[in-house]
Scaffold this motif. Sequence first.
Motif, PDB file in Angstrom:
ATOM      1  N   THR A 194       0.789  -1.194   0.057  1.00  0.00           N
ATOM      2  CA  THR A 194      -0.191  -0.212  -0.062  1.00  0.00           C
ATOM      3  C   THR A 194       0.894   1.011   0.065  1.00  0.00           C
ATOM      4  O   THR A 194       1.921   1.469   0.653  1.00  0.00           O
ATOM      5  N   LEU A 195       0.162   2.244  -0.818  1.00  0.00           N
ATOM      6  CA  LEU A 195       1.039   3.474  -0.762  1.00  0.00           C
ATOM      7  C   LEU A 195       0.207   4.381  -0.145  1.00  0.00           C
ATOM      8  O   LEU A 195      -1.059   4.510  -0.149  1.00  0.00           O
ATOM      9  N   ARG A 222      -2.604  -0.729  -3.689  1.00  0.00           N
ATOM     10  CA  ARG A 222      -3.372   0.298  -2.955  1.00  0.00           C
ATOM     11  C   ARG A 222      -2.795   1.482  -2.672  1.00  0.00           C
ATOM     12  O   ARG A 222      -1.838   1.693  -2.451  1.00  0.00           O
ATOM     13  N   LEU A 223      -3.743   2.413  -3.127  1.00  0.00           N
ATOM     14  CA  LEU A 223      -3.211   3.964  -3.010  1.00  0.00           C
ATOM     15  C   LEU A 223      -4.143   4.659  -1.835  1.00  0.00           C
ATOM     16  O   LEU A 223      -5.425   4.635  -2.318  1.00  0.00           O
ATOM     17  N   ILE A 224      -3.687   4.922  -0.803  1.00  0.00           N
ATOM     18  CA  ILE A 224      -4.597   5.604   0.172  1.00  0.00           C
ATOM     19  C   ILE A 224      -4.051   7.204   0.304  1.00  0.00           C
ATOM     20  O   ILE A 224      -2.991   7.599   0.508  1.00  0.00           O
ATOM     21  N   ILE A 225      -5.107   8.110   0.075  1.00  0.00           N
ATOM     22  CA  ILE A 225      -5.007   9.484   0.144  1.00  0.00           C
ATOM     23  C   ILE A 225      -5.524  10.047   1.266  1.00  0.00           C
ATOM     24  O   ILE A 225      -6.588   9.945   1.572  1.00  0.00           O
ATOM     25  N   PRO A 260      -6.600   0.094 -13.784  1.00  0.00           N
ATOM     26  CA  PRO A 260      -7.707  -0.473 -13.484  1.00  0.00           C
ATOM     27  C   PRO A 260      -7.887  -1.164 -12.276  1.00  0.00           C
ATOM     28  O   PRO A 260      -8.859  -1.392 -11.567  1.00  0.00           O
ATOM     29  N   SER A 261      -6.634  -1.865 -11.829  1.00  0.00           N
ATOM     30  CA  SER A 261      -6.724  -2.850 -10.737  1.00  0.00           C
ATOM     31  C   SER A 261      -6.191  -1.948  -9.465  1.00  0.00           C
ATOM     32  O   SER A 261      -6.055  -2.738  -8.378  1.00  0.00           O
ATOM     33  N   LEU A 262      -5.809  -1.123  -9.318  1.00  0.00           N
ATOM     34  CA  LEU A 262      -5.331  -0.253  -8.224  1.00  0.00           C
ATOM     35  C   LEU A 262      -6.461   0.120  -7.502  1.00  0.00           C
ATOM     36  O   LEU A 262      -7.493   0.811  -7.712  1.00  0.00           O
ATOM     37  N   GLU A 263      -6.624  -0.286  -6.277  1.00  0.00           N
ATOM     38  CA  GLU A 263      -7.621   0.329  -5.263  1.00  0.00           C
ATOM     39  C   GLU A 263      -7.117   1.650  -4.736  1.00  0.00           C
ATOM     40  O   GLU A 263      -6.121   1.813  -4.256  1.00  0.00           O
ATOM     41  N   ILE A 264      -8.071   2.614  -4.878  1.00  0.00           N
ATOM     42  CA  ILE A 264      -7.778   3.816  -4.210  1.00  0.00           C
ATOM     43  C   ILE A 264      -8.626   4.184  -3.412  1.00  0.00           C
ATOM     44  O   ILE A 264      -9.901   4.167  -3.550  1.00  0.00           O
ATOM     45  N   MET A 265      -8.296   4.726  -2.392  1.00  0.00           N
ATOM     46  CA  MET A 265      -9.169   5.325  -1.170  1.00  0.00           C
ATOM     47  C   MET A 265      -8.926   6.549  -0.766  1.00  0.00           C
ATOM     48  O   MET A 265      -7.761   6.882  -0.537  1.00  0.00           O
ATOM     49  N   ILE A 289     -12.766   5.793  -6.798  1.00  0.00           N
ATOM     50  CA  ILE A 289     -12.245   6.238  -5.508  1.00  0.00           C
ATOM     51  C   ILE A 289     -13.189   5.967  -4.501  1.00  0.00           C
ATOM     52  O   ILE A 289     -14.166   6.674  -4.408  1.00  0.00           O
ATOM     53  N   ARG A 290     -12.866   5.166  -3.526  1.00  0.00           N
ATOM     54  CA  ARG A 290     -13.522   4.717  -2.477  1.00  0.00           C
ATOM     55  C   ARG A 290     -13.359   5.968  -1.113  1.00  0.00           C
ATOM     56  O   ARG A 290     -12.209   6.462  -1.026  1.00  0.00           O
ATOM     57  N   CYS A 291     -14.386   6.824  -0.934  1.00  0.00           N
ATOM     58  CA  CYS A 291     -14.176   8.023  -0.116  1.00  0.00           C
ATOM     59  C   CYS A 291     -14.635   7.490   1.507  1.00  0.00           C
ATOM     60  O   CYS A 291     -15.869   6.974   1.490  1.00  0.00           O
TER      61      CYS A 291
END
Length: 223
Positions: free
Chosen positions: A35-36, A79-82, A109-114, A133-135
């Motif tokens: 995860t980033l 995963r990318l978490i902002i 397309p396969s990168l999960e972003i939250m 992007i899941r918020c």
Amino acid sequence: MSPATTVSDTLEIELSGERMLLLAERAIFWPRRVTLFVSDLHWGKAAAFRAKSLPIPDGTTEEDLMRLDGLIARTGACRLIILGDLLHATGSRTIALLERITAWRMQHPSLEIMLVRGNHDNAAGDPPAAWKIRCVDGPYLEAPFMLSHFPDVYAGGYTLAGHLHPGARLFGRGRQSVTLPCFWFSRKVGVLPAFSSFTSASPIRPYTGDRVYVVAESTVVAM
């Protein structure tokens, strides 16, 4: 936290028993969860300024997207978490920016972003559905961490946050000084530097026992 070891553009530390990598691109990589973490992207900030007739050049969002692409490629992040402040303002929602980010998202397309919502997100609104992007609102438990935009102390775990745009002010000979972006870790809270290339760093005042790691060009240096 254990002593840190510098390896070119990556510096390894331990947080709450987890091995974490501080990256010179102003991000943290969590190997065990692939995860980033990034914070304060402020996409469309320059566009929002130009909408107010301020002579700001474009290209900053493109530069940040290229840096993000490089991070995803070299870490293999799933995963990318902002940690807050994805869009800068409602004026950031230009057609050009929306189309550019949508195209970028389609490349991953396969990168999960939250997104853990921050103060700018509350004003600008959630990103378009096409960005996938899941918020969520903070604090958000991602054991052993509490994820938040704001660097507050929470009972559920060690806080990872942004918001402050932390910078370390360094002094040289002849009274010269420069403020560089930094990672700032206290006993219960860790603050990431702003990822945005169009956001200045604000000098911090660490307490005794805090750990500060400065981003100096392409390296991360323990202070």
